[in-house]
Scaffold this active site. Sequence first.
Site, PDB file in Angstrom:
ATOM      1  N   TYR A  78       4.490  -6.302  17.000  1.00 56.30           N
ATOM      2  CA  TYR A  78       4.785  -5.450  16.131  1.00 56.30           C
ATOM      3  C   TYR A  78       5.523  -4.114  16.160  1.00 56.30           C
ATOM      4  O   TYR A  78       6.510  -3.673  15.381  1.00 56.30           O
ATOM      5  CB  TYR A  78       3.406  -5.036  15.140  1.00 56.30           C
ATOM      6  N   SER A  88       6.681   3.005  12.588  1.00 58.89           N
ATOM      7  CA  SER A  88       5.292   3.271  12.982  1.00 58.89           C
ATOM      8  C   SER A  88       5.327   4.088  14.398  1.00 58.89           C
ATOM      9  O   SER A  88       6.010   4.039  15.213  1.00 58.89           O
ATOM     10  CB  SER A  88       4.903   1.922  13.108  1.00 58.89           C
ATOM     11  N   ASP A 128      11.733 -12.687  -1.332  1.00 61.62           N
ATOM     12  CA  ASP A 128      11.249 -12.382   0.164  1.00 61.62           C
ATOM     13  C   ASP A 128      12.612 -11.913   0.700  1.00 61.62           C
ATOM     14  O   ASP A 128      13.862 -12.239   0.372  1.00 61.62           O
ATOM     15  CB  ASP A 128      10.956 -13.786   0.746  1.00 61.62           C
ATOM     16  N   TYR A 156       0.797  -1.069   0.005  1.00 64.35           N
ATOM     17  CA  TYR A 156       0.031  -0.029  -0.001  1.00 64.35           C
ATOM     18  C   TYR A 156       1.023   1.249   0.194  1.00 64.35           C
ATOM     19  O   TYR A 156       0.765   2.124  -0.916  1.00 64.35           O
ATOM     20  CB  TYR A 156      -0.899  -0.138   1.279  1.00 64.35           C
ATOM     21  N   GLY A 176      -4.173  -4.678  22.586  1.00 65.56           N
ATOM     22  CA  GLY A 176      -2.842  -3.985  21.900  1.00 65.56           C
ATOM     23  C   GLY A 176      -3.080  -2.621  21.458  1.00 65.56           C
ATOM     24  O   GLY A 176      -2.072  -2.010  20.869  1.00 65.56           O
ATOM     25  N   ASN A 234      -1.790   6.956  10.967  1.00 67.33           N
ATOM     26  CA  ASN A 234      -2.663   5.861  10.347  1.00 67.33           C
ATOM     27  C   ASN A 234      -2.859   6.348   8.745  1.00 67.33           C
ATOM     28  O   ASN A 234      -3.626   7.169   8.626  1.00 67.33           O
ATOM     29  CB  ASN A 234      -4.052   5.775  11.043  1.00 67.33           C
ATOM     30  N   ARG A 243     -10.007  -4.113  21.146  1.00 69.20           N
ATOM     31  CA  ARG A 243      -9.013  -4.888  20.505  1.00 69.20           C
ATOM     32  C   ARG A 243      -7.755  -4.854  21.350  1.00 69.20           C
ATOM     33  O   ARG A 243      -7.155  -3.807  21.426  1.00 69.20           O
ATOM     34  CB  ARG A 243      -8.798  -4.431  19.133  1.00 69.20           C
ATOM     35  N   LYS A 275       9.343  -2.887  15.102  1.00 68.87           N
ATOM     36  CA  LYS A 275       9.858  -1.829  14.634  1.00 68.87           C
ATOM     37  C   LYS A 275      10.926  -0.907  15.442  1.00 68.87           C
ATOM     38  O   LYS A 275      11.890  -0.291  14.926  1.00 68.87           O
ATOM     39  CB  LYS A 275       8.404  -0.740  14.248  1.00 68.87           C
TER      40      LYS A 275
HETATM   41  N1  UDP Z   1     -11.140  -0.103  14.607  1.00 64.86           N
HETATM   42  C1  UDP Z   1     -12.680  -0.514  15.001  1.00 64.86           C
HETATM   43  N2  UDP Z   1     -13.108  -1.580  14.311  1.00 64.86           N
HETATM   44  C2  UDP Z   1     -12.477  -2.257  13.420  1.00 64.86           C
HETATM   45  C3  UDP Z   1     -10.954  -1.824  12.955  1.00 64.86           C
HETATM   46  C4  UDP Z   1     -10.642  -0.569  13.657  1.00 64.86           C
HETATM   47  O1  UDP Z   1     -13.290  -0.102  15.898  1.00 64.86           O
HETATM   48  O2  UDP Z   1     -12.936  -2.827  12.538  1.00 64.86           O
HETATM   49  C5  UDP Z   1     -10.475   0.760  15.461  1.00 64.86           C
HETATM   50  C6  UDP Z   1      -9.269   0.563  16.268  1.00 64.86           C
HETATM   51  O3  UDP Z   1      -9.536   0.018  17.627  1.00 64.86           O
HETATM   52  C7  UDP Z   1      -8.587   1.834  16.390  1.00 64.86           C
HETATM   53  C8  UDP Z   1      -8.821   2.567  15.216  1.00 64.86           C
HETATM   54  O4  UDP Z   1     -10.242   2.142  14.507  1.00 64.86           O
HETATM   55  O5  UDP Z   1      -9.028   2.601  17.356  1.00 64.86           O
HETATM   56  C9  UDP Z   1      -7.954   2.435  13.867  1.00 64.86           C
HETATM   57  O6  UDP Z   1      -7.794   1.278  13.797  1.00 64.86           O
HETATM   58  P1  UDP Z   1      -7.141   0.606  12.465  1.00 64.86           P
HETATM   59  O7  UDP Z   1      -6.698  -0.882  12.671  1.00 64.86           O
HETATM   60  O8  UDP Z   1      -7.351   1.208  11.117  1.00 64.86           O
HETATM   61  O9  UDP Z   1      -5.268   1.305  12.755  1.00 64.86           O
HETATM   62  P2  UDP Z   1      -4.222   1.206  13.925  1.00 64.86           P
HETATM   63  O10 UDP Z   1      -4.402   2.347  14.560  1.00 64.86           O
HETATM   64  O11 UDP Z   1      -4.539  -0.148  14.637  1.00 64.86           O
HETATM   65  O12 UDP Z   1      -3.063   0.924  13.347  1.00 64.86           O
END
Ligand code: UDP
Length: 347
Positions: free
Chosen positions: A161, A137, A71, A32, A304, A190, A302, A165
């Site tokens: 992850y 990151s 790779d 991406y 982490g 992001n 989620r 980094k």
């Molecule tokens: N998020 C959510 N639902 C989803 C995917 C992400 O609520 O299906 C939330 C996630 O908890 C974070 C934000 O959206 O607060 C951005 O998540 P993403 O995975 O896009 O990027 P990250 O910040 O994890 O790299």
Amino acid sequence: MRSARHQTSLENENSMRGMTDERVLVTGGAGYIGSHTIKQLLARGRKVVALDNLSAGHREMVLCDELVVVDVTDLDGLRQAFSRYRIGAVIHFAAHTAVGESVENPEKYYRNNLLGGLNVLRLMQERGIRTLIFSSSAAVYGEPRSIPIKEAHPAAPVNPYGRSKRMFEEILTDCGTAYGLQHVSLRYFNAAGSDEEGQIGERHEPETHLIPIVLEAAAGLRPHIEIYGTDYPTRDGTGVRDYIHVDDLARAHVAALEAVEDGYAAPVYNLGIGRGYTVHQVIDACRRVTGREIPVVEGPRRPGDPPALVADPERAMGDLDWRPRFTTLEPIVKTAWRWMQADGVRS
Ligand code: UDP
């Protein structure tokens, strides 16, 4: 720092960069952010070779004339690729990127993200290549103590992850001291949206990122969007993130590369727009852009995920003569939606 030089002859200088037959090697060039960066490098007249194992990347996203499928953990294959081209600098993206997966399978992340990076460093040394831009990151900050986050904020990643980094950033510091490697680590917040011209875009399989998932729900490709946590200490209880358009991110890589080549880059830059949006705000922006209903389900946090990550991008803006062109969420979402509709038609 850039402005004094700026008055000299920037156009001249850029055409000189384009005249060298040395290529910029972009690992993860079919991914991406890698593919968008290649587009910006080409726009600056640079010659590029992309390298990708195509496990997550897509051949059709690579706009340069050379793509080597290998790779980064395959040292011999990588050595062949390095010997085939005159390479002046490397931008290293190739890595696994899903936080949740890194918690479930850390060994996979350390093997790929560290061993792959070490192989790239080994070959750079073998071939006397001294310039590296590293795709880092905001995950290196873990749960930040204060927001917006400056580069001096302590790094304390909270998942494998982010730790992979951070470890590689430290490896770069040591290699800089020991071998004279010139390096810049770009800490992305992001990445979002797709190429403004609609040529390339975001396609992750499976998709884990918020904006494309919400847009898939808007398109009827998913029954709903699940919000991961509504009890965070934020404006509306949902996670706050700093969404930066991928073209802005890509341009920052080119700016960082030029800054290293000209000898004035700092080792680390935060890349974001300096503004945070909650998950609810993202969903609302997607509703406005698409004009569609988007069903929402509230779920648990989620593992982490920190509550809020917002960049202070001042250092990059000052040193790199770089400004994000997209400074609010809605235009970013528009490019993502346009791409998703076009990509849906293509596939
Ligand atoms: N998020 C959510 N639902 C989803 C995917 C992400 O609520 O299906 C939330 C996630 O908890 C974070 C934000 O959206 O607060 C951005 O998540 P993403 O995975 O896009 O990027 P990250 O910040 O994890 O790299």
